[in-house]
Structures are given as C-alpha cells and as structure tokens.
Design a protein around this motif. Structure first.
Motif: not given
Lengths: 226, 804
Positions: B412-424
């Motif tokens: 499971d990728l770490d902080r994927f949600k964050h990438v999703n939120d920040v980069l789209g």
C-alpha cells in the motif's frame, strides 16, 4: 236386283269370254225374264236389316229364304276369281247344284282346295281358267283356301232355295219377288259365334215387309282384307 | 403431437413410417372398398346378362318350337288328315315331328279346345286349362308359346294353329324346363341357375310352398337358394296376373358362402308360378382380386422397409451435423471455444452450422473482452483483485498437487491520499501507472502475478518462494520505488508498506492468507520498517493478542509497564546528551513484552493515550530522580498521532512538569511525520502550543514518511531523527549515504540538530561523524536499558574508551 247382278255378271262374262259361256248366258237371261214376268202379280219383297249384337250393320251376311213348299228353280252358274292373291268375292251364295268356276287372274299359280264336308275338292296348281267348273251339289258352308297362299280365304254358302242374297255395307239385304207363302228366313255369316247354327226365322210372306235379324258374331280377321 | 421419443432420429423415422403406413392403410381400404363395389357392380351386371340369357333362351326355344310345329301345321297332307279326321295319320305325323325336335309334349286340339290326339307318353300331370289359355292367347295374336307348370314341373308350351285356311286344329308341343336348361344358361352366363315352382298341397289349409324343380347347384344348396325369394311372390292372389316379370335382387348365404342372387318371376298366374334364380358367389367373384391384394400387401411391406431405410438415412443425415453441433455446444458450455465447426452442406443445417460457428467466434471474442474487463484494471494495465484471487486459488490448487509453496506480497502506497489531494486525480492515476510499471519490472519470474487490488493497494503472488526469497523481493520493490516519480515537472517520492504472508506457512485458506498479508502490510506501515512478514503477533484476532489488548488497561493501572531508555551520544564529545524513553511490558505471565507487540493495539483500542500519559509521568519522575543524582539529561518521549490531536496534551504536560518541579527542557517529545498527517491542523496547533511551553520536539523516523518540506518548515521542531533503515546500510549503499548526508545538511540548514538511529558499529559511527551528524543512537553505544540502570551505565560509559 238379282237379275241385274246376274246380267251384269253375264255381261262381264260376255265381254271377257266368248264361246260357250256367251251362249249359256243369253239362254239364262231369257229364262229369267220370262219367269219374272209371269209371277210378278203375286210376288212380295222382303227387306232384311242384318245387325250385330251392338246394332251395327253386318256386311256379307248371306240371307236366304227357304219356302215351306219347295219349288224347283234352275241353278245359276257362279264364279270366284283369284286376283291379287285374293279370292273374290269373299262370300258367295249359290243354289245347290250350281257350278262354280275359279278363274286365276294372277301371274302366279294357285292351289285351291276345300276340306269342308259340304264340298271337298282341290284344284292343283293352275293358272287361267280350270277346264271344268266345280259343281256344289250339297247345301252347307264351303271354306276355300289356297295351299300356296295361306292368307287366301273365301266362303261359299250353298243353299237349297233360289231366294238368297248378301247384305251390303249398310247391312241391308233385299229378297225380291217372293211368292206369298210360308218361309224360313235364314242368315249365315262366316263370323257367326256358333258357326254351324244358322240364324233362322219363320215368317209368312204376304206383302213386302222389313225384317231385322240380329247376329252374334265373334272376332274374325280375314287376312289381308282389313 | 407429443411423441414418446427423445431423439429426433427416431421421431423422423416414426413420422415417416406412420405416414407411409397410414397412406398404405387408407389406400388398402379404398382399394378394398372399390374392389367390393366393383365386384358387386360386376355381379349385378352379370346377373342382368344372365337374366337376358335366360329370357333369350326361353324365347328362342319357344320360337324354334313354334317354327317346327308350324312346319307340321302347314303340311297339306297333315291338314287333309285332320279335315278327314284320319287319326292314325295325324298321330304318326305328330310323332314324327315330335321326335325331330325331342319334344316332351305333342298333342292336337280341335278348335273347340278338345284334346284330339296325343303323341307318345304324356305326363299325367298335364291339364287342359293352361293349354286352352295359350290357344286363346295365340288366337288373338299373342305369343304362341308360354310357360306352364304342372304339379310343380315347368314346361315351355307352344300352340300352333292348323289352318285350312280357317283354324281346324291346334298343335300343342312342349318342353320340360329341366336341368339341361339350367346347365345351358349357366354355360353362357357363368351363373348358378335354379328353377323354382310353387306347389299347392291338396289340402287347402296348408300353405303353398316353393319347389326346386331344377338347379345347377346341389339339391341342398338349391333349397337354400329358395329362401331368398320374396314371400309375397308365393302368396300372390290368384286374380293378380299382370305382375309377371317381377325381378328381385338380394344377397343370401348358401352353405356358408355369400351369393348375389336375382330372382326372376317367369310366370305367376295363380297356382302357376315359376321363378328362375340366378346366383353368383361373391367370394368367387372376389377371388381374382385377392391375388391383387396379396401383391399389394407384399408391395406395402417392401415399401415400408424401403421407407424405414430411407428415413433412417435421412434422419442420420439430419441428426449427424446436429450431434456435432451439440458436442461443440457442450464444449462452448465448458468455455472451450477453440473447436471450429466445419460444414460444407448448403442446406438449413449447414446454414445453422455456419451461423453457430460465427456465434462461437463472436461469443469467444466477447467473453475475452468481458473477462478482460472483469479481471483487468485498465488504468494500470494490471489484473484486478478478482483475477488475483482466482490466481491464488489456482496456486493453492497447484500446491495440493505439486507441493509448491508461494508468497503473497501486499503493498500500500504511503500518503497516496495526500498526493491525490494535492496533485489531482490525473496525476495520482499517472503515479499508480508508474508504480505498476515498476512492480512489473521487479518481478522477473513469469509465474509471478502482479495485480492492482484497489486504490493504491497492489498485490503480488510470488511462485515457488520461501520467507527469505519473499523478503528479498520486497526489498527489491522498496528499492525500485525509492526513485521518485516524475509527475507534471515535479518529482514525487514513493514509499510503501509491504506485508508478506507465505502459503501454507501462514494460512492455508486464501482469504485468511490475504488478510494476513494485509495485517503484515499495516504492521509494516505502522512501524518505521517498510517490510513486514506476518507473524501471529501482528494479528489482532490472534487469541494471544486479544488477551493482550484486554490487559493493556490493566497493565497501566497495575504498573506492569516499565520504562527503558536508550542513550543519545554526541558525536563531537562522545558524551551522553539525552535518552529516548521506551516502554516495556513486564507481563506477570509472559515476561517482558516489546512495544511492537502491544503499541499498535493500544493505538487501535484507544489506550495509547494512557500509555503516553504513563510514559510522560515516568519520564518526569526519572528526570527528577536523575537531577537529584546530578544527571541532568532530557528524556525524549514518543507521541502518537492520537496524542497530538488531544487538545489537553499541553495542559497535561505542564501539570506533570509541575508535579516533579521540572523545567520544560527536562522532557522532549518525538513525533513522526505520519502522526501529524492524520489531522495536520489540530496536530500542528498542539505541537505549536507545546513548543511555546519550551519543550523540545524532534521528528522521528525521518525519511520514511511523506516528507513534505512545507510541513516541516511550519513545524516548530528542534531535531530530526534519520530513520535507521537509511543508517543501517550506509556502509554499503551509496544512495543511503547520499540520503543521510543530504538529510543532515537539510537539518542543519533549517537550524535543526540531526540524530542518527541504528548505529551498530564503529564504521557507521565514523561515517556519520564525518558527515557532521549531531547525535547518534544505536546498539554500538548501548541497547535500550531499564531506566534504573542508566545511572550505572553513565559511570561505565564515562570510564570506557573514547569512541570518537
């Protein structure tokens, strides 16, 4: 009437045949004329109507009157000719003892015969006039036939009286010059129901009178004469 | 029509056979009926002809008889004999004539109807009455012959007149109508002929009856033939005379055989009755037809056989391709689309076969598409979870057969949600595709299966592995992921937690195996380590762990926890500068339990705040004790994400410090990047309030989380702790060297002290010292020890050889 018939016949004979016949005829005529003349005053005429049971006139009925007192009368000759394969006349009436000749006028020959008890004879195949006549010397009915031609038939009524005649088409028969006196009037016909029973009637002749005679006849076909 | 046949073939055969039999049957009946009708019509015609023959024979005989009699009648001599009543001559002439024509009766009657002469032996039964009647009829031009019956014996009589030229006699001649007549008529007409007369008994009381006078049949049969004569003919009144020549037809049975019969009334005048019976046997008439019907029957049977053969062949021709279609369809049902259907036939079945084959291809194509959709993830071009699960089942089956073990890696990728939120989303999708590509490259074996299980979760099945191999692959994955991914001109660092579960070591059930791989994965994510192999200790559901969970609260209350510390050493001086406070559970039954075994559960069950509080209190107590002993070093306590969102934390800290009369610097706090990320705003708020109190903060496990420098900048921290995973391999791995070196520089540039964890030997120590790292922590200096023992250790450490 009778005389006329005879005369007529004589004339016909004379005109056709000459010789003995001619002479005999002249003699006969003379004799009849003489007798008629002498009896004329007391003679009567009998008129007979011949009818059948239905009242219709009957032709060719032989009507003759036999006198109670027989009289001698000369016989007259008669002739029955064959012409067209027929006897002519169909019915003849002659007095007993009369001669009858059978001249054949046809081209064919005939064989005339009779098996009748009154006169049995035969004239074997012949043509023309036979050499001698046939004498009928017995009263009665003679039926003539031809052995060759079954259809030929003729009747000769031989009677014992000079008073005879035949009924004409109207059924009338007239007996003339009958001397007064008693007679037996007789009628014969070939079709009588009872062949041998001649119809008789006794009567007294004083004057001319009509008589009606009724006959009972059976169906009788004369071949080829209808 | 519902036929009791399952197969089309037998149905076709049955149908064809029924049809032909029905046609033959009705044909047979029609022929039979027509034969019967025709035979009867023929019989009726025959009877009609027979009747004509009968009448002709009678007339002809009568005429002949009349002719011969008339020859006699016209003989002149004979007539002369009659005229002269010459009886002897007459008799001899009659005898002569009679003998010539074989007459049975020869007589002469006079015109008055009196019998005159009789020739020969006259039958005694002859009476005058019928003869006189005949004479009378003849006389008026009627038939000169007639039939008369004398005592039941019929005679044909002729009356011929003898004319001279008037009728002078009648010749009567006659024949007995006997068997010879019947035979003669039979010869011409082929019919049975019988003559039947009426007999009246002497007694008037008895009824009149029929008498068979002659017949072509036996007397017995003739008697039976009589039975068919209508009764009224027998009972005809004497005065009815005009009914002669009645004809009647019927069928009667004689000696068991049926006869068509015609009864012809030849004479019916009072007692004088003569009936001719003409008969024809029906069975005899039908006999020729029986042969015909027999032939027809043979033809029917032959025809039926030909039809059976024909229909079987036809049915086979129809059903063979059908059977092939059925076989192919069964293959299709099993999912085998490989077998093509070949048909060159141009008929409907061929058409069906070709259509079916096209359908097969279309279905195969569509199924491929559908199964791809069902088992394929378009985004990453990897199989999906369903396929992954299917494959696991196959692997497990393979194990049953070949005993080949395998491992499941879950990542499971770490902080994927964050990438999703920040980069789209789009960038996130690109990221996932990039990760997928790297995973594929990391798994060299073709047997291995890489799948996207959903979201940022990936799964790998490693064929033929054991624990160590799986671990190697997991590490290789981590390395592959270590290179940042380029997204829209920016680079994103990747990290992932990898959980490993081995089959059948960890579970024999696929579901359980998956869940255990997942547990291991979460364990890896929670601990600073990025790879974890499943062990029962990770499992919340494990019975052992369950009891631990329930005992955590008790452990805090009953003071079963004890405080351990690990020293932080200053690279520059080699002196003890601070300690990290660690917790151990001194379980009354199990002994000492490491925090890995219960901290995760404490976090999940909400007891972590109690443990944290206990830790802070104990740390404060020891700080106070050590200060009294002259050891003034701060204790660093780890805080969890949960602690950071506790708004009361700053107050609790103040209270604890106050109780032991401690300064703020006596306690420091370590927080991980990820603990802040759960709720960054609240966490930041808490952290800032704590910092204001003067409490030192350090970032723990630096480099393992999503290091957002933006957050780091905002965090009021004093210290960075480089994760031991970078430090441990620093002697061998140049990239780790770079990371550590950069991190140190970064920390220094931000004004932070940098701590390295996991120092295990002198060499590492030296490298880090050279890099300018501020503090070090690790087994090389000291393992974690009970807090009580720190004081003694300091004495030892101070006395020991210098390590710098």
């Amino acid at each position: 009437m009778l005389i006329h018939i005879i005369l007529f016949k004589a004339h016909r004979n004379i005109s056709r045949y000459l010789g003995k016949q001619l002479f005999k005829s002249i003699l006969a005529i003379s004799a009849i004329l003489l007798s008629l003349f002498s009896l004329h005053i007391q003679a009567a005429e009998l008129t007979v109507d011949v009818i059948d049971m239905a009242g219709l006139p009957v032709e060719n009925a032989v009507v003759y009157a036999e006198p109670d007192n027989p009289v001698a009368m000369p016989q007259a000759a008669a002739m029955i000719e064959q012409r067209g394969k027929q006897f002519n006349p169909l019915v003849s009436v002659i007095q007993t003892g009369s001669d009858v000749t059978f001249p054949n006028f046809d081209s064919v020959r005939h064989h005339v015969y009779s098996f009748s008890p009154a006169k049995t004879f035969e004239l074997k195949l012949y043509s023309g006039v036979p050499t001698s006549p046939i004498k009928f010397d017995k009263a009665g009915t003679v039926v003539l036939g031809c052995n060759i031609h079954d259809t030929m038939v003729a009747f000769i009524q031989v009677v014992d009286t000079p008073y005879f005649t035949k009924s004409n088409k109207l059924g009338k028969a007239v007996l003339r010059d009958l001397p007064n006196g008693g007679y037996t009037l007789k009628v014969w016909h070939y079709a009588l129901a009872k062949e041998k029973e001649v119809v008789e009637k006794k009567l007294l002749v004083k004057e001319s009178q009509p008589v009606v005679l009724q006959l009972s006849l059976k169906p009788f076909i004369i071949p080829a004469r209808k | 029509m519902k036929l009791p046949f399952k197969s089309l073939q037998s149905r076709i055969v049955f149908l064809f056979l029924s049809l032909i039999l029905a046609v033959q049957f009705f044909g047979f009946i029609a022929i039979w009926v027509s034969i019967n009708t025709n035979a009867r019509v023929a019989i009726t015609e025959q009877l009609g002809v027979g009747e004509q023959v009968l009448r002709t024979v009678i007339n002809r005989r009568g005429e002949n008889l009349a002719l011969s009699a008339s020859i006699l009648a016209t003989d002149y001599g004979f007539r002369q004999a009659i005229a002269s009543n010459d009886k002897e001559t007459i008799l001899s002439a009659l005898e002569n004539s009679g003998a010539r024509i074989e007459a049975d009766v020869n007589m002469l009657y006079n015109p008055d109807g009196v019998r005159q002469v009789v020739s020969g032996q006259l039958p005694e039964t002859i009476t005058d009455a019928p003869i006189l009647k005949l004479i009378e009829t003849t006389q008026v031009g009627g038939e000169s012959f007639n039939i008369a019956v004398f005592s039941g014996v019929p005679y044909l009589l002729v009356a011929v007149p003898v004319r001279a030229p008037l009728t002078i006699a009648w010749i009567i001649t006659g024949f007995e109508i006997n068997d010879s007549w019947a035979t003669r008529i039979q010869d011409v007409s082929r019919l049975e002929v019988s003559f039947v007369t009426k007999i009246i008994a002497n007694h008037s009381a008895t009824k009149p009856k029929w008498n068979l006078s002659s017949s072509t049949m036996s007397k017995l049969s003739g008697q039976e033939a009589i039975s068919g004569i209508p009764n009224q003919w027998l009972q005809q009144a004497t005065d009815t005379q005009s009914t002669v020549n009645q004809v009647f037809d019927n069928e009667i049975s004689i000696q068991g055989r049926d006869y068509s019969s015609r009864y012809v009334e030849l004479l019916n005048e009072g007692d004088q009755v003569l009936v001719a019976v003409l008969q024809r046997s029906i069975s005899e008439s039908l006999a020729p037809y029986f042969t015909l019907q027999l032939n027809l029957l043979v033809l029917t049977i032959l025809g039926a056989f030909v039809f059976i053969a024909g229909s079987v062949l036809t049915a086979k021709r129809i059903t063979k391709p059908l059977t092939e279609l059925v076989n192919t369809a069964e293959l299709l049902e099993k999912g085998d689309y490989s077998k093509p259907i070949v048909s060159n036939s141009t008929d409907e079945i061929g058409h069906l076969s070709r259509t079916f084959d096209r359908m097969r291809e279309a279905v195969a194509e569509r199924e491929q598409k559908i199964s791809k959709l069902a088992y394929w993830d378009e985004l990453t071009q990897l199989p999906n979870r369903a396929f992954f699960t299917d494959q696991l089942v196959k692997f497990s089956e393979n194990y049953q057969e070949n005993n080949q073990t395998f491992s499941v890696l879950m990542m499971d990728l770490d902080r994927f949600k964050h990438v999703n939120d920040v980069l789209g989303h789009s960038a996130a999708d690109q990221l996932l595709a990039g990760v997928a590509e790297r995973l594929k490259q990391s798994c060299k074996s073709e047997l291995d299966v890489v799948a996207r299980l959903g979201g940022d979760e990936f799964g790998i099945i490693l064929a033929n592995t054991h624990s160590q191999l799986a671990l190697d692959v997991a590490n290789r994955l981590q390395i592959a992921l270590a290179t940042p991914v380029a997204l829209n001109d920016s680079f994103v660092d990747l990290s992932a937690g990898v959980g490993i579960a081995n089959y059948p070591e960890h579970a024999k059930d696929i579901e359980v195996l998956l869940s255990r791989a997942e547990i291991a994965m979460y364990a890896a994510k929670n601990s600073s380590g990025s790879v974890a192999v499943y062990h029962s200790g990770l499992d919340v559901d494990n019975e052992e762990n369950l009891s631990l969970v329930s005992e955590i609260k008790q452990a805090v209350e009953q003071n079963q926890l004890c405080l351990y510390v690990q020293p932080k050493i200053d690279f520059a001086t080699g002196k003890l500068l601070a300690v990290e406070a660690l917790v151990r559970w001194n379980h009354p039954e199990r002994g000492l339990i490491f925090p890995d075994m219960f901290i995760p559960f404490a976090e999940q069950t909400g007891h972590i705040d109690k443990i944290s509080y206990w830790m802070l209190t104990e740390a404060a107590r020891y700080a106070a004790i050590w200060q009294k002993q002259g050891l003034d070093i701060p204790l660093a306590v780890n805080l969890s994400a949960r602690d950071l969102i506790d708004m009361e934390l700053p107050n609790k800290l103040k209270q604890i410090l106050d109780v032991h009369q401690l300064l703020a610097r006596s306690i420091s706090l370590e927080i991980t990047e990820s603990s802040i990320m759960d709720d960054p705003e609240r966490a930041l708020d808490t952290v800032q309030r704590i910092a204001k109190m003067g409490i030192q903060l350090s970032i723990d496990d630096f480099g393992t989380g999503y290091s957002s420098l933006a957050y780091l900048k905002r965090l009021p921290v004093n210290e960075l702790k480089i994760d031991r995973s970078f430090v441990m391999n620093i002697e061998r791995d140049q990239s780790d060297v770079t990371i550590v070196k950069s991190t140190i520089e970064l920390g220094h540039n931000l004004g932070l002290k940098v701590v390295a964890e996991g120092i295990e030997n002198q060499k590492v120590w030296d490298i880090l010292k050279l890099m300018g790292c501020d503090y070090g922590q690790g087994y090389f200096m000291s393992k974690p020890m009970a807090a009580d023992k720190l004081f003694d250790w300091t004495t030892q450490w101070a006395a020991g050889p210098a390590i710098y």
